[in-house]
Design a protein around this motif. Structure first.
Motif, PDB file in Angstrom:
ATOM      1  N   THR A  28      -0.621   8.935   4.829  1.00  0.00           N
ATOM      2  CA  THR A  28      -0.229   8.148   5.997  1.00  0.00           C
ATOM      3  C   THR A  28      -1.427   7.887   6.903  1.00  0.00           C
ATOM      4  O   THR A  28      -1.475   6.874   7.603  1.00  0.00           O
ATOM      5  CB  THR A  28       0.888   8.854   6.784  1.00  0.00           C
ATOM      6  N   LEU A  29      -2.417   8.764   6.880  1.00  0.00           N
ATOM      7  CA  LEU A  29      -3.620   8.542   7.676  1.00  0.00           C
ATOM      8  C   LEU A  29      -4.403   7.335   7.148  1.00  0.00           C
ATOM      9  O   LEU A  29      -4.957   6.550   7.931  1.00  0.00           O
ATOM     10  CB  LEU A  29      -4.495   9.794   7.654  1.00  0.00           C
ATOM     11  N   TYR A  30      -4.421   7.165   5.830  1.00  0.00           N
ATOM     12  CA  TYR A  30      -5.069   5.996   5.227  1.00  0.00           C
ATOM     13  C   TYR A  30      -4.350   4.713   5.640  1.00  0.00           C
ATOM     14  O   TYR A  30      -4.985   3.717   6.020  1.00  0.00           O
ATOM     15  CB  TYR A  30      -5.068   6.136   3.708  1.00  0.00           C
ATOM     16  N   THR A  34      -1.383  14.302   4.185  1.00  0.00           N
ATOM     17  CA  THR A  34      -0.447  14.667   3.124  1.00  0.00           C
ATOM     18  C   THR A  34      -0.075  13.429   2.307  1.00  0.00           C
ATOM     19  O   THR A  34       0.412  12.451   2.871  1.00  0.00           O
ATOM     20  CB  THR A  34       0.832  15.288   3.710  1.00  0.00           C
ATOM     21  N   PRO A  35      -0.298  13.433   0.987  1.00  0.00           N
ATOM     22  CA  PRO A  35       0.021  12.256   0.173  1.00  0.00           C
ATOM     23  C   PRO A  35       1.531  12.015   0.094  1.00  0.00           C
ATOM     24  O   PRO A  35       2.329  12.961   0.035  1.00  0.00           O
ATOM     25  CB  PRO A  35      -0.546  12.602  -1.209  1.00  0.00           C
ATOM     26  N   LEU A  36       1.913  10.756   0.105  1.00  0.00           N
ATOM     27  CA  LEU A  36       3.300  10.395  -0.162  1.00  0.00           C
ATOM     28  C   LEU A  36       3.633  10.717  -1.615  1.00  0.00           C
ATOM     29  O   LEU A  36       2.774  10.660  -2.496  1.00  0.00           O
ATOM     30  CB  LEU A  36       3.522   8.907   0.109  1.00  0.00           C
ATOM     31  N   GLN A  37       4.928  11.035  -1.858  1.00  0.00           N
ATOM     32  CA  GLN A  37       5.367  11.385  -3.199  1.00  0.00           C
ATOM     33  C   GLN A  37       6.453  10.429  -3.673  1.00  0.00           C
ATOM     34  O   GLN A  37       7.191   9.841  -2.875  1.00  0.00           O
ATOM     35  CB  GLN A  37       5.896  12.819  -3.221  1.00  0.00           C
ATOM     36  N   CYS A  61       3.431   5.056  14.040  1.00  0.00           N
ATOM     37  CA  CYS A  61       4.323   6.203  13.915  1.00  0.00           C
ATOM     38  C   CYS A  61       4.806   6.219  12.470  1.00  0.00           C
ATOM     39  O   CYS A  61       5.439   5.262  12.018  1.00  0.00           O
ATOM     40  CB  CYS A  61       5.506   6.095  14.873  1.00  0.00           C
ATOM     41  N   MET A  62       4.498   7.301  11.751  1.00  0.00           N
ATOM     42  CA  MET A  62       4.791   7.401  10.318  1.00  0.00           C
ATOM     43  C   MET A  62       5.732   8.577  10.098  1.00  0.00           C
ATOM     44  O   MET A  62       5.338   9.733  10.252  1.00  0.00           O
ATOM     45  CB  MET A  62       3.497   7.609   9.544  1.00  0.00           C
ATOM     46  N   SER A  63       6.968   8.289   9.716  1.00  0.00           N
ATOM     47  CA  SER A  63       8.004   9.316   9.720  1.00  0.00           C
ATOM     48  C   SER A  63       8.695   9.390   8.360  1.00  0.00           C
ATOM     49  O   SER A  63       9.634   8.636   8.090  1.00  0.00           O
ATOM     50  CB  SER A  63       9.025   9.018  10.822  1.00  0.00           C
ATOM     51  N   PRO A  64       8.244  10.291   7.472  1.00  0.00           N
ATOM     52  CA  PRO A  64       8.842  10.394   6.145  1.00  0.00           C
ATOM     53  C   PRO A  64      10.105  11.253   6.105  1.00  0.00           C
ATOM     54  O   PRO A  64      10.243  12.214   6.872  1.00  0.00           O
ATOM     55  CB  PRO A  64       7.734  11.052   5.319  1.00  0.00           C
ATOM     56  N   GLU A  89       0.813  -1.222   0.000  1.00  0.00           N
ATOM     57  CA  GLU A  89       0.000   0.000   0.000  1.00  0.00           C
ATOM     58  C   GLU A  89       0.843   1.267   0.000  1.00  0.00           C
ATOM     59  O   GLU A  89       0.312   2.361  -0.231  1.00  0.00           O
ATOM     60  CB  GLU A  89      -0.921   0.011   1.223  1.00  0.00           C
ATOM     61  N   VAL A  90       2.129   1.146   0.287  1.00  0.00           N
ATOM     62  CA  VAL A  90       3.011   2.316   0.339  1.00  0.00           C
ATOM     63  C   VAL A  90       3.385   2.708  -1.089  1.00  0.00           C
ATOM     64  O   VAL A  90       4.210   2.050  -1.735  1.00  0.00           O
ATOM     65  CB  VAL A  90       4.276   2.020   1.166  1.00  0.00           C
ATOM     66  N   LYS A  91       2.775   3.773  -1.577  1.00  0.00           N
ATOM     67  CA  LYS A  91       3.013   4.206  -2.957  1.00  0.00           C
ATOM     68  C   LYS A  91       2.636   5.674  -3.096  1.00  0.00           C
ATOM     69  O   LYS A  91       1.915   6.227  -2.233  1.00  0.00           O
ATOM     70  CB  LYS A  91       2.207   3.346  -3.930  1.00  0.00           C
TER      71      LYS A  91
END
Length: 272
Positions: free
Chosen positions: A37-39, A83-86, A68-71, A30-32
């Motif tokens: 990150t909330l999804y 905020t969408p991942l890029q 814990c989601m740390s970009p 799902e990481v794309k």
């Protein structure tokens, strides 16, 4: 005080750890780019509860989410958001679960789409440093032996080792003795004993080791804004040697990665 676990308790902890491993494996697909990150956090909470477990982070010390989601430049403790991942991002996903009153807790840093070679090297070295440290977790060694091994390996590659954040003992509480820094001196600190369980988790910065905490009280970022990577395993000492309770194999299966890196830390084959 280090709390020794019986073999039966260690097997219960393995069950908790593997629920976290399965959760990370589910998230791997799902990481794309475009995903928030909330999804991902919502997916994780639902999945953990479906396994008959309770999210280990949700409400712990008043943390508001399951993951814990740390970009990118966030080191750890990032709060999921919209905020969408890029493409080209990296993101540390740290997850906990409670089952049979015991915690599982481990983490993996994912690439979002294609990442640049310099960042990929940061991820590779950080993950390798985790196993360098685990090799030192054996009866008779001390906390400083693990920390020294991780620090020495990591700093040889020119990276910064975070000082303020450390691994920890694990059991019926998320954080037990001993603290497990990713730096140290050989022969220093508490001595390792049979039946102890710890979470070892290198946090490595591409640039400075220095960090800063944000006003939300949780988010930690690198001081220079450069990327940071984070990998974590739950490890028990069984028959004097380190035994992995968690696994990245679910992630590797989801991503089509072939790896035998965990084999030396398993006295019995992993049954997926």
């Amino acid at each position: 005080m280090i709390i020794q676990k019986t073999r039966e308790e260690i097997e219960l902890m393995r069950e908790s750890a593997l629920i976290v491993s399965k959760t990370l494996g589910m998230l791997a697909k799902e990481v794309k780019p475009g995903v928030t990150t909330l999804y991902l956090d919502k997916l994780a909470e639902e999945f953990i509860r479906e396994q008959g477990a309770i999210p280990g982070f949700l409400g712990l010390y008043d943390f508001p989410n399951t993951l814990c989601m740390s970009p990118n430049s966030q080191v750890v403790h990032g709060i999921p958001n919209k905020t969408p991942l890029q493409e080209g991002d990296i993101i540390s996903i740290d997850c906990g679960a409670i089952k049979n009153d015991f915690y599982g807790d481990h983490a993996y840093t994912f690439a979002v789409g294609e990442i640049d070679p310099e960042t990929q090297k940061l991820l590779d070295i950080t993950k390798e440093s985790l196993y360098v440290g685990i090799r030192e977790l054996k009866v008779g060694n001390r906390v400083g032996d693990v920390g020294f091994a991780i620090q020495n390996f990591t700093e040889k590659h020119g990276y910064g080792v975070v000082r303020e954040l450390v691994g920890h003992g694990l059991g019926k509480k998320m954080h037990e003795d001993p603290e497990m820094p990713n730096y140290g001196r050989r022969g220093r600190g508490k001595k390792f004993i049979e039946g102890m369980v710890v979470a070892i988790e290198p946090m490595t910065n591409m640039g400075t080791q220095k960090i800063k905490q944000h006003k939300d009280g949780w988010t930690i970022t690198t001081l220079d804004g450069k990327p940071s990577a984070h990998f974590e395993h739950d490890v028990a000492i069984i028959d004097g040697k380190p035994e992995l309770l968690s696994t990245f194999q679910y992630i590797y299966d989801a991503l089509g990665i072939v790896s035998d890196e965990e084999n030396e830390f398993r006295q019995q084959p992993l049954v997926l």
